[in-house]
Design a protein around this motif. Structure first.
Motif, PDB file in Angstrom:
ATOM      1  N   THR A 122      20.971 -12.079  45.013  1.00  0.00           N
ATOM      2  CA  THR A 122      21.085 -13.394  44.384  1.00  0.00           C
ATOM      3  C   THR A 122      22.434 -13.990  44.720  1.00  0.00           C
ATOM      4  O   THR A 122      23.381 -13.276  45.059  1.00  0.00           O
ATOM      5  N   PHE A 123      22.487 -15.239  44.637  1.00  0.00           N
ATOM      6  CA  PHE A 123      23.760 -15.911  44.850  1.00  0.00           C
ATOM      7  C   PHE A 123      23.928 -16.974  43.783  1.00  0.00           C
ATOM      8  O   PHE A 123      23.073 -17.836  43.638  1.00  0.00           O
ATOM      9  N   PRO A 124      24.989 -16.919  43.033  1.00  0.00           N
ATOM     10  CA  PRO A 124      26.013 -15.893  43.039  1.00  0.00           C
ATOM     11  C   PRO A 124      25.483 -14.543  42.544  1.00  0.00           C
ATOM     12  O   PRO A 124      24.410 -14.478  41.970  1.00  0.00           O
ATOM     13  N   GLU A 125      26.303 -13.553  42.757  1.00  0.00           N
ATOM     14  CA  GLU A 125      25.886 -12.183  42.468  1.00  0.00           C
ATOM     15  C   GLU A 125      25.312 -12.019  41.069  1.00  0.00           C
ATOM     16  O   GLU A 125      24.310 -11.371  40.857  1.00  0.00           O
ATOM     17  N   ASP A 126      26.021 -12.593  40.119  1.00  0.00           N
ATOM     18  CA  ASP A 126      25.650 -12.321  38.729  1.00  0.00           C
ATOM     19  C   ASP A 126      24.626 -13.313  38.188  1.00  0.00           C
ATOM     20  O   ASP A 126      24.335 -13.313  37.001  1.00  0.00           O
ATOM     21  N   ALA A 127      24.130 -14.155  39.056  1.00  0.00           N
ATOM     22  CA  ALA A 127      23.110 -15.090  38.586  1.00  0.00           C
ATOM     23  C   ALA A 127      21.887 -14.307  38.139  1.00  0.00           C
ATOM     24  O   ALA A 127      21.434 -13.398  38.821  1.00  0.00           O
ATOM     25  N   LYS A 128      21.399 -14.666  36.992  1.00  0.00           N
ATOM     26  CA  LYS A 128      20.242 -13.929  36.499  1.00  0.00           C
ATOM     27  C   LYS A 128      18.967 -14.751  36.660  1.00  0.00           C
ATOM     28  O   LYS A 128      18.857 -15.854  36.130  1.00  0.00           O
ATOM     29  N   GLY A 211      22.329 -22.582  41.724  1.00  0.00           N
ATOM     30  CA  GLY A 211      23.155 -21.683  40.935  1.00  0.00           C
ATOM     31  C   GLY A 211      22.554 -20.308  40.846  1.00  0.00           C
ATOM     32  O   GLY A 211      23.226 -19.337  40.564  1.00  0.00           O
ATOM     33  N   ARG A 212      21.290 -20.204  41.063  1.00  0.00           N
ATOM     34  CA  ARG A 212      20.689 -18.884  41.017  1.00  0.00           C
ATOM     35  C   ARG A 212      19.844 -18.678  42.263  1.00  0.00           C
ATOM     36  O   ARG A 212      18.963 -17.867  42.302  1.00  0.00           O
ATOM     37  N   THR A 216      19.276 -16.618  50.105  1.00  0.00           N
ATOM     38  CA  THR A 216      20.168 -16.828  51.228  1.00  0.00           C
ATOM     39  C   THR A 216      20.287 -15.593  52.089  1.00  0.00           C
ATOM     40  O   THR A 216      20.599 -15.673  53.262  1.00  0.00           O
ATOM     41  N   THR A 217      20.037 -14.451  51.490  1.00  0.00           N
ATOM     42  CA  THR A 217      20.192 -13.224  52.267  1.00  0.00           C
ATOM     43  C   THR A 217      18.853 -12.670  52.721  1.00  0.00           C
ATOM     44  O   THR A 217      18.784 -11.603  53.287  1.00  0.00           O
TER      45      THR A 217
END
Length: 225
Positions: A122-128, A211-212, A216-217
């Motif tokens: 996920t991007f950002p990492e901590d996006a839930k 935001g979540r 992208t990866t």
DNA sequence: TAGGCCATCTGGTCCT
DNA sequence: AGGACCAGATGGCCTA
């Protein structure tokens, strides 16, 4: 509502409580409807017909005070058959046990969902991701990975190779196939949720809210680059 | 404040 | 009979 900590109302405790075999400690925990109902149940328990009034009187117990206050509980004295009450209590007890099981079941489900979130980029990492997003993205992610492997000329994933579910039973894959069904779909290269077995509703949920945004990866199938 | 998301409760159904 | 699963209802929290 915050998640209720597990074990707050254990099944056994509920049962004891309902059967009047345990004295409920005042629960500092969050008020839930279950708790309220338990409290009601406690009151009921307290108002259970007490067949040994004489003894209580002798001992100066509550029976005495009741009589002294001249209070008489409505209904309930002799008219109501005890079996009805017992049945009622039993029913209530079963309900609470079922509630507990259901709660645990949902907690397990959420734990599995969290585990799934952990392995999804996920991007950002901590996006839930929400539940539905997690499921849809996982679906896509698997599809994308599968496509990548396929286009890279890797041997197909063996059907029957599956994740062990719950760690207890033998691995099973109810779908009968280990690859996301839609890999043969003509809708290749979209990488939208509509790609793997996509539906209109899938498409509606793509892309995820800013935001979540997770994909992208996600490796794009070479053909799509 | 409306809408989305979530946890929980509940009754029904199916399975063991 | 009891447990698992499911779907509907309800209410709380959060955000735009």
């Amino acid at each position: 509502m915050p998640v209720k900590a597990e074990g707050l109302s254990g099944t056994a405790e509920d049962e004891l409580l309902l059967l009047g075999l345990a004295s409920p400690a005042p629960s500092p925990s969050l008020p839930s409807s279950a708790d309220e109902e338990e409290e009601e149940e406690e009151e009921e328990e307290e108002e259970e017909p007490r067949p040994v009034v004489e003894e209580e009187e002798a001992a100066g117990g509550r029976g005495v005070r009741r009589r002294a206050e001249g209070k008489r509980r409505p209904g309930r004295s002799r008219g109501t058959p005890r079996t009805a009450e017992t049945a009622q209590r039993l029913k209530r007890s079963r309900r609470l046990k079922a509630n507990n099981r259901e709660r645990n079941r949902m907690h397990n489900l959420n734990a599995a969902l969290d585990a799934l979130r952990d392995v999804l980029p996920t991007f950002p990492e901590d996006a839930k991701l929400t539940k539905i997003e997690t499921l849809r993205f996982a679906h896509n992610y698997i599809w994308a990975l599968t496509e990548t492997l396929r286009l890279a000329g890797a041997p197909p994933v063996l059907p029957g190779v599956a994740v062990a579910v719950g760690g207890a039973g033998s691995p099973s894959w109810s779908g009968g196939t280990a690859s996301p069904a839609p890999s043969a779909s003509p809708r290749a290269c979209t990488l939208s949720p509509a790609s793997p077995g996509g539906s209109a509703s899938d498409a509606e949920h793509w892309p995820p809210p800013p935001g979540r945004f997770p994909p992208t990866t996600v490796p794009l199938p070479r053909r799509c680059l």
